[in-house]
Design an enzyme around this catalytic site. Structure first.
Site, mmCIF file in Angstrom:
data_model
loop_
_atom_site.group_PDB
_atom_site.id
_atom_site.type_symbol
_atom_site.label_atom_id
_atom_site.label_comp_id
_atom_site.label_asym_id
_atom_site.label_seq_id
_atom_site.Cartn_x
_atom_site.Cartn_y
_atom_site.Cartn_z
ATOM 1 N N CYS A 2 -21.601 33.639 -22.766
ATOM 2 C CA CYS A 2 -21.741 34.097 -24.145
ATOM 3 C C CYS A 2 -20.502 34.913 -24.526
ATOM 4 C CB CYS A 2 -22.968 34.945 -24.405
ATOM 5 S SG CYS A 2 -24.514 34.121 -24.077
ATOM 6 N N ARG A 27 -16.712 30.685 -22.832
ATOM 7 C CA ARG A 27 -17.724 31.535 -22.204
ATOM 8 C C ARG A 27 -19.127 30.969 -22.380
ATOM 9 N NH1 ARG A 27 -15.666 36.628 -21.137
ATOM 10 N NH2 ARG A 27 -17.777 37.423 -20.962
ATOM 11 N N ASN A 102 -24.997 39.545 -25.258
ATOM 12 C CA ASN A 102 -24.639 38.828 -24.039
ATOM 13 C C ASN A 102 -25.357 39.531 -22.899
ATOM 14 O OD1 ASN A 102 -23.405 37.691 -21.831
ATOM 15 N ND2 ASN A 102 -21.373 38.561 -22.229
ATOM 16 N N GLU A 484 -14.032 22.950 -2.471
ATOM 17 C CA GLU A 484 -13.457 23.142 -3.807
ATOM 18 C C GLU A 484 -13.147 21.793 -4.470
ATOM 19 O OE1 GLU A 484 -13.433 25.507 -5.730
ATOM 20 O OE2 GLU A 484 -11.837 25.145 -7.191
ATOM 21 N N LYS A 488 -14.759 20.754 -8.003
ATOM 22 C CA LYS A 488 -13.919 20.393 -9.156
ATOM 23 C C LYS A 488 -14.386 19.058 -9.725
ATOM 24 C CE LYS A 488 -12.286 23.197 -10.236
ATOM 25 N NZ LYS A 488 -12.590 24.391 -9.678
ATOM 26 N N GLU A 491 -18.009 19.206 -11.315
ATOM 27 C CA GLU A 491 -18.202 20.020 -12.519
ATOM 28 C C GLU A 491 -17.574 19.390 -13.765
ATOM 29 O OE1 GLU A 491 -15.028 23.541 -11.125
ATOM 30 O OE2 GLU A 491 -16.853 24.127 -12.138
ATOM 31 N N LYS A 607 -17.702 29.810 -18.161
ATOM 32 C CA LYS A 607 -16.675 30.299 -17.251
ATOM 33 C C LYS A 607 -17.018 31.649 -16.646
ATOM 34 C CE LYS A 607 -11.795 30.484 -16.593
ATOM 35 N NZ LYS A 607 -11.875 29.546 -15.469
HETATM 36 C C1 G6P Z 1 -18.377 30.159 -12.776
HETATM 37 C C2 G6P Z 1 -17.125 29.341 -13.012
HETATM 38 C C3 G6P Z 1 -16.427 29.058 -11.682
HETATM 39 C C4 G6P Z 1 -16.136 30.362 -10.975
HETATM 40 C C5 G6P Z 1 -17.396 31.204 -10.786
HETATM 41 C C6 G6P Z 1 -17.058 32.603 -10.343
HETATM 42 O O1 G6P Z 1 -19.338 29.403 -12.126
HETATM 43 O O2 G6P Z 1 -17.439 28.129 -13.663
HETATM 44 O O3 G6P Z 1 -15.214 28.371 -11.913
HETATM 45 O O4 G6P Z 1 -15.567 30.091 -9.736
HETATM 46 O O5 G6P Z 1 -18.092 31.344 -12.035
HETATM 47 O O6 G6P Z 1 -16.367 33.244 -11.383
HETATM 48 P P1 G6P Z 1 -15.389 34.455 -11.155
HETATM 49 O O7 G6P Z 1 -14.944 34.834 -12.527
HETATM 50 O O8 G6P Z 1 -16.210 35.539 -10.507
HETATM 51 O O9 G6P Z 1 -14.290 33.995 -10.287
#
Ligand code: G6P
Length: 612
Positions: A2, A27, A102, A484, A488, A491, A607
């Site tokens: 949010c 967000r 949020n 990873e 990737k 997602e 994100k």
């Molecule tokens: C979300 C994002 C990921 C990220 C994770 C942790 O799930 O989509 O890409 O790795 O959060 O986020 P941070 O900001 O703590 O690295």
């Protein structure tokens, strides 16, 4: 998770709110809305399901809403499906109080019943509407706005960043936060609230960060911040250095590909200031010179890709330091009664510095007496401010939901920390230290070599993009990297994908190997390369297709056994993962592109995850 924006000034609020929301869209993007307050105290809301573009269209097609004060929101639904009614802003029953939020109000059911018993009628299924109605309940009872704010905040439990308008107070926004990010932007004749700085860069670079339980009152000429006891607090002002263009696509079709391409530069920015005379310096740790000497166990905590960096880190740190390292998902760490104490170092990794689970894990670690070291990208974020030590990745703003350059810079920092600690413990020879520094200095150029030759990766992606199932296998750091690579891919392309330690495949998952399945074998760790090769052949013998990611030097080994090889230059063991990840990111990107996916904003994701 949010995005919130708020503006008070002399100009019309709507264009500024919409522009800010577009910057915050990563967000959360299932619905959006704005509320604008006119000088006469007329409060108008426009909101709808879908992206900011839909909101723009709606606003353009309906009667204009004018006013120089407003709040806006882009949503990632928690309570109530994404639809027009559940979109924010949410209003109290009389329409006098309007709120964007949020976070999660955990006791919203109880509060809703409390209000319903008193005749309040609810329109939405959201927890946020409870905030608006509860505040209105207190406001109508006493007629005191700040009393109503504090009474409402006293009753709600959970996490919140709030932007509030009241029609009796034109010219004013109230903001509050607890466990969800919110910052204040200071302009000339205008002030702002926002979930993060990217929304403000085109207006101001002067910001302050609201702390938990602080409440701010903004007008176009003033910002006053109070603590939970209603005492005024002086806020420290910070200047944001980020370049506006860093948050623009700059000619690329997606932020993700732009950010992949930015990785060599991001690495350079992360590494160079910390290298002096062939040595690594972490000024951030200078005051705690014995940090590693006093440490008998290390924990690495994070979510998603940040957790995956931790898995690579475990292999690196344990091998170099001979100190046990545990990698924990942040959401598990806090509830698992971790064996952490004053002789533990807890390394917390987070791009946003706002992930709620990671934040909570760090607080738990601190409570248990551990030292905390945060690796964070967003300057001034909550985790950065609360950690004992913070090391910034300096990757610049990352906008694509799927992380790339933040992951790479976190990875390189963990390798640097490994060598830095190894040196402090007297466990590295001069020659080995020198070899690492030489490879580190070369790393951006070697990454560029991969980025300059992406034809083979594009070709491989176009060969396999319409499969339904893929598996990433590898051993040691190659296994950690597969986690990873697989994330990737799934997602952004929505292809079912899993990642396995190569030797584990035969303990069940091999039953899924058949024609139409692709195995991506990552085989760059020399000591286990042959074994990964055998595991890959076990899969192809059962009909699966295979792509191998290996070093240019080892590519020959695989030539006769697979249809596609993704070859990367060879480098130091501690840095090989930094090169290997690039083709995996590009493979995911081009697969998703071939499938016509919404790469920067994949379905259901956000994100910055500021709810549990
Ligand atoms: C979300 C994002 C990921 C990220 C994770 C942790 O799930 O989509 O890409 O790795 O959060 O986020 P941070 O900001 O703590 O690295």
């Amino acid at each position: 998770m949010c995005g919130i924006i708020g503006f008070c000034g002399n100009e019309e609020a709507v264009p500024i709110l919409l522009e800010g929301l577009e910057k915050l869209e990563y967000r959360g993007y299932d619905s959006a809305g704005v509320a604008v307050l006119s000088d006469e105290g007329t409060l108008k809301i426009r909101k709808c399901k879908g992206r900011i573009a839909s909101l723009r269209e709606k606003i353009g097609s309906e009667s204009p809403i004018t006013g120089t004060v407003g709040i806006g929101h882009t949503r990632w639904a928690t309570h109530g499906e994404p639809n027009d009614v559940n979109a924010h802003p949410q209003a109290g029953m009389s329409g006098r109080i309007v709120v964007v939020h949020n976070g999660i109000i955990e006791n919203y059911r109880e509060l809703r019943e409390f209000l319903e018993r008193r005749g309040y009628k609810f329109q939405s299924e959201t927890d946020t509407e409870v905030v608006a109605q509860l505040m209105e309940y207190y406001y109508m009872g006493r007629g005191e706005l700040m009393d109503a704010v504090y009474s409402m905040l006293d009753r709600i439990k959970g996490s919140y960043a709030l932007g509030i308008l009241c029609s009796d107070f034109p010219g004013q926004i109230i903001a509050a936060r607890k466990d969800a990010p919110l910052l204040i932007g200071y302009g000339e004749g205008s002030n702002y609230i926002a979930s993060d700085v990217t929304a403000l860069l085109s207006h101001t670079r002067t910001v302050s960060y609201l702390e938990d339980e602080e409440v701010a009152v903004l007008s176009k000429d003033s910002v006053t911040v109070y603590d939970s006891g209603r005492l005024q607090v002086e806020k420290e002002l910070h200047t944001v250095e980020w370049d506006v263009s860093a948050a623009e696509k700059g000619g690329y079709s997606h932020f993700m590909i732009k950010e992949i391409m930015e990785q060599p530069e991001a690495i350079r920015k992360t590494v160079s200031p910390r290298l002096r005379d062939g040595r690594i310096y972490f000024e951030e740790l200078a005051e705690d010179a014995d940090l590693i000497k006093n440490c008998s166990s290390i924990y690495i905590v994070g979510c998603g890709s940040a957790y995956h960096v931790g898995v690579v880190g475990k292999y690196m740190l344990e091998k170099a330091l001979r100190i046990p390292v545990e990698v924990c998902l942040a959401s598990e760490f806090r509830y698992s009664d971790p064996i952490v104490g004053p002789d533990s170092l807890v390394i917390v990794i987070s791009q946003s510095g706002e992930t709620l689970d990671t934040m909570a894990a760090m607080r738990e670690a601190k409570k248990l007496g551990a030292k905390t070291l945060a690796i964070v990208n967003v300057i001034g974020s909550s985790i950065a401010r609360e950690a004992d030590h913070v090391i910034y990745t300096w990757a610049g703003p990352e906008i694509a939901v799927a992380t790339t350059k933040a992951y790479s810079t976190q990875l390189v920092l963990l390798s640097m920390l490994t060598v830095y600690f190894q040196h402090q413990l007297g466990k590295i020879s001069e020659d080995d230290y020198g070899a690492y520094i030489a490879a580190l200095t070369d790393l951006p150029d070697k990454m560029n070599e991969i980025l300059d030759n992406i034809g083979n990766i594009q070709k491989t992606a176009s060969k396999y993009f319409n499969l339904d199932s893929m598996f990433f296998i590898g051993r040691n750091i190659d296994y950690a990297l597969g986690l990873e690579g697989s994330l990737k891919l799934k997602e952004i392309s929505y292809i079912h994908s899993e990642s396995y330690a190569a030797g584990e495949l035969k303990h069940g998952t091999i039953s899924l190997m058949e024609p139409g399945v692709l195995v991506v074998a990552i085989a760059t760790c020399k000591s286990v390369m042959d074994k990964t090769f055998s595991n890959m052949v076990e899969a192809t013998s059962r009909g699966a297709d295979a792509v191998v990611l290996t070093t240019e030097e080892s590519a020959k080994t695989f030539e006769d056994s697979v249809r596609a090889i993704l070859a990367v230059p060879e480098t130091h063991d501690l840095l090989q993962a930094n090169l290997n990840i690039v083709p995996l990111q590009l493979f995911a990107y081009y697969v998703a592109l071939n499938r016509g996916c919404d790469i920067d904003k994949p379905r259901n994701l956000a994100k910055s995850v500021t709810v549990e």
